[in-house]
Design a protein around this motif. Structure first.
Motif, PDB file in Angstrom:
ATOM      1  N   ARG A  77       2.492   1.061   6.047  1.00  0.00           N
ATOM      2  CA  ARG A  77       2.057   1.868   4.904  1.00  0.00           C
ATOM      3  C   ARG A  77       2.434   3.325   5.100  1.00  0.00           C
ATOM      4  NH1 ARG A  77      -1.258   6.519   4.245  1.00  0.00           N
ATOM      5  NH2 ARG A  77      -1.846   6.567   2.039  1.00  0.00           N
ATOM      6  N   THR A  78       2.200   3.848   6.306  1.00  0.00           N
ATOM      7  CA  THR A  78       2.504   5.255   6.584  1.00  0.00           C
ATOM      8  C   THR A  78       3.997   5.530   6.503  1.00  0.00           C
ATOM      9  OG1 THR A  78       0.563   5.410   8.029  1.00  0.00           O
ATOM     10  CG2 THR A  78       2.264   7.097   8.287  1.00  0.00           C
ATOM     11  N   ARG A  90      -1.099  -0.703   8.623  1.00  0.00           N
ATOM     12  CA  ARG A  90      -1.311   0.747   8.526  1.00  0.00           C
ATOM     13  C   ARG A  90      -0.051   1.516   8.901  1.00  0.00           C
ATOM     14  NH1 ARG A  90      -6.973   1.820   8.222  1.00  0.00           N
ATOM     15  NH2 ARG A  90      -6.668   3.960   8.931  1.00  0.00           N
ATOM     16  N   LEU A 123      -6.392   0.088   3.247  1.00  0.00           N
ATOM     17  CA  LEU A 123      -6.861   0.919   4.353  1.00  0.00           C
ATOM     18  C   LEU A 123      -8.276   0.534   4.769  1.00  0.00           C
ATOM     19  CD1 LEU A 123      -5.492   4.452   3.343  1.00  0.00           C
ATOM     20  CD2 LEU A 123      -4.645   2.938   5.133  1.00  0.00           C
ATOM     21  N   VAL A 124      -9.141   0.277   3.807  1.00  0.00           N
ATOM     22  CA  VAL A 124     -10.519  -0.121   4.122  1.00  0.00           C
ATOM     23  C   VAL A 124     -10.534  -1.491   4.812  1.00  0.00           C
ATOM     24  CG1 VAL A 124     -12.753  -0.770   3.133  1.00  0.00           C
ATOM     25  CG2 VAL A 124     -11.556   1.259   2.297  1.00  0.00           C
ATOM     26  N   ALA A 177       0.825  -1.214   0.000  1.00  0.00           N
ATOM     27  CA  ALA A 177       0.000   0.000   0.000  1.00  0.00           C
ATOM     28  C   ALA A 177       0.853   1.256   0.000  1.00  0.00           C
ATOM     29  CB  ALA A 177      -0.924  -0.004   1.220  1.00  0.00           C
ATOM     30  N   GLY A 189      -2.110   6.355  -2.525  1.00  0.00           N
ATOM     31  CA  GLY A 189      -3.049   7.154  -3.281  1.00  0.00           C
ATOM     32  C   GLY A 189      -3.776   6.416  -4.378  1.00  0.00           C
ATOM     33  N   LYS A 190      -3.413   5.156  -4.617  1.00  0.00           N
ATOM     34  CA  LYS A 190      -4.036   4.372  -5.677  1.00  0.00           C
ATOM     35  C   LYS A 190      -5.077   3.419  -5.094  1.00  0.00           C
ATOM     36  CE  LYS A 190       0.036   4.720  -8.675  1.00  0.00           C
ATOM     37  NZ  LYS A 190       1.050   3.988  -9.457  1.00  0.00           N
ATOM     38  N   ALA A 191      -5.700   2.633  -5.954  1.00  0.00           N
ATOM     39  CA  ALA A 191      -6.777   1.746  -5.523  1.00  0.00           C
ATOM     40  C   ALA A 191      -6.291   0.709  -4.521  1.00  0.00           C
ATOM     41  CB  ALA A 191      -7.394   1.061  -6.744  1.00  0.00           C
ATOM     42  N   ASP A 221      -3.907   1.011  -2.311  1.00  0.00           N
ATOM     43  CA  ASP A 221      -3.760   1.693  -1.031  1.00  0.00           C
ATOM     44  C   ASP A 221      -5.114   1.860  -0.353  1.00  0.00           C
ATOM     45  OD1 ASP A 221      -2.687   3.151   1.083  1.00  0.00           O
ATOM     46  OD2 ASP A 221      -2.849   5.047   0.006  1.00  0.00           O
ATOM     47  N   THR A 222      -6.096   2.310  -1.097  1.00  0.00           N
ATOM     48  CA  THR A 222      -7.442   2.481  -0.529  1.00  0.00           C
ATOM     49  C   THR A 222      -8.021   1.157  -0.059  1.00  0.00           C
ATOM     50  OG1 THR A 222      -7.806   4.344  -2.039  1.00  0.00           O
ATOM     51  CG2 THR A 222      -9.754   3.374  -0.977  1.00  0.00           C
ATOM     52  N   GLY A 223      -7.828   0.108  -0.844  1.00  0.00           N
ATOM     53  CA  GLY A 223      -8.343  -1.204  -0.481  1.00  0.00           C
ATOM     54  C   GLY A 223      -7.727  -1.724   0.813  1.00  0.00           C
TER      55      GLY A 223
END
Length: 308
Positions: free
Chosen positions: A195-196, A192, A133-134, A120, A125-127, A129-131
């Motif tokens: 990722r950060t 998380r 995080l969710v 991620a 910022g891409k899909a 990464d969003t997936g």
């Protein structure tokens, strides 16, 4: 380095004494009389009650009880349960089971958590990464007992991939499902956090310098980026080891595991303070030693860190 380790070991002494004292006081100020509770609803014989009080040292003042306990502790004597068994024997049966379970959970959260977080972070910022995080947010929001029963229903009862209960704690296959449940919450936090740190370090000056020198991308990510990003993750994993060992009560209950969580639950229901204090004492030692190991790992991950 040697002086630093000695200094840290000396600092552990007051922390260890303060923690055990606090737990000892908390356990012994709980309402109710554990000796009289052994008779249940029946009338207790006053002579037998006093004899048991004397046997377990409960007729002494609280400071004297603590001093006696600590004196016996340094001799390797953790006391005796109301059932007549030595606490060290019960812990000797329970701790290896929970440590194996915690080791499985730790490996799962490290492999999956760091893998998802790095993926991620590289795709920030891409899909993807969003997936991630969710997904991790859903895991964090789900109570452990819900996740445990859901995982057992899906992977054991419906699909039949893994056994629903643990009959042999030395069998890795039987520990996979409870280890997965135990490590999922921490895995989400590791993902998380990784990722950060990955996303932040990608913008660091040393990354731009490495790219300008023309180093292979695999070396840049696998050596420079990964090592610098893992420092906060290692800190979290170090503090999480104690949580995995001590926080397995719900998981062990769901999968019928006779470990530390089950031992603590029985001791709390029977108000066996000596067992509770003994288990917590060992947990404190584990956490203190793990924290020391984590501090030493900093110097391995970042050569700029030196201990005097």
């Amino acid at each position: 380095m040697g002086r630093y380790v000695i200094r840290r070991l000396l600092q552990m002494i007051p922390v260890f004494i303060g923690t055990t004292l606090l737990i000892f006081l908390m356990v012994h100020v709980l309402p109710g009389d554990p000796i009289r509770a052994m008779w249940g609803d029946k009338a207790a014989d006053p002579a037998q009650v006093e004899a048991l009080r004397h046997k377990f040292g409960m007729d002494k003042s609280l400071p004297m009880q603590y001093l006696d306990y600590m004196g016996n502790l340094f001799k390797g004597d953790f006391g005796e349960t109301f059932g007549g068994r030595q606490v060290i024997d019960e812990m000797g049966e329970a701790f290896p089971v929970t440590i194996r379970l915690a080791a499985v959970a730790l490996v799962i959260e490290m492999v999956i958590g760091i893998g998802l977080g790095a993926w991620a972070g590289l795709k920030a910022g891409k899909a993807v990464d969003t997936g991630v995080l969710v997904f991790t947010l859903i895991v964090i929001s789900m109570p452990v007992f819900v996740l445990g029963y859901l995982a057992r229903f899906v992977f054991a009862d419906e699909l039949g991939w893994l056994p629903p209960n643990v009959q042999d704690s030395t069998n890795l296959e039987q520990l996979l499902l409870p280890g997965f449940v135990l490590g999922m919450l921490s895995m989400a936090y590791v993902a998380r956090l990784t990722r950060t740190t990955f996303a932040e370090n990608l913008r660091a000056d040393y990354m731009r310098t490495a790219l300008a020198k023309g180093l292979p991308r695999r070396r840049i990510v696998g050596v420079h980026l990964l090592r610098n990003s893992l420092i906060p993750v290692v800190t979290f994993l170090g503090t999480d080891v104690g949580s995995l060992v001590g926080g397995a009560v719900v998981t062990e209950g769901i999968f019928n595991i006779q470990g530390v969580g089950n031992l603590l639950y029985k001791a709390l229901t029977q108000r066996e303070g000596v067992t509770i204090v003994g288990v917590v004492t060992v947990l404190v030692l584990i956490i203190l030693l793990i924290n020391l190991l984590v501090d030493l790992l900093y110097a391995v991950l970042d050569p700029r860190i030196r201990y005097a």
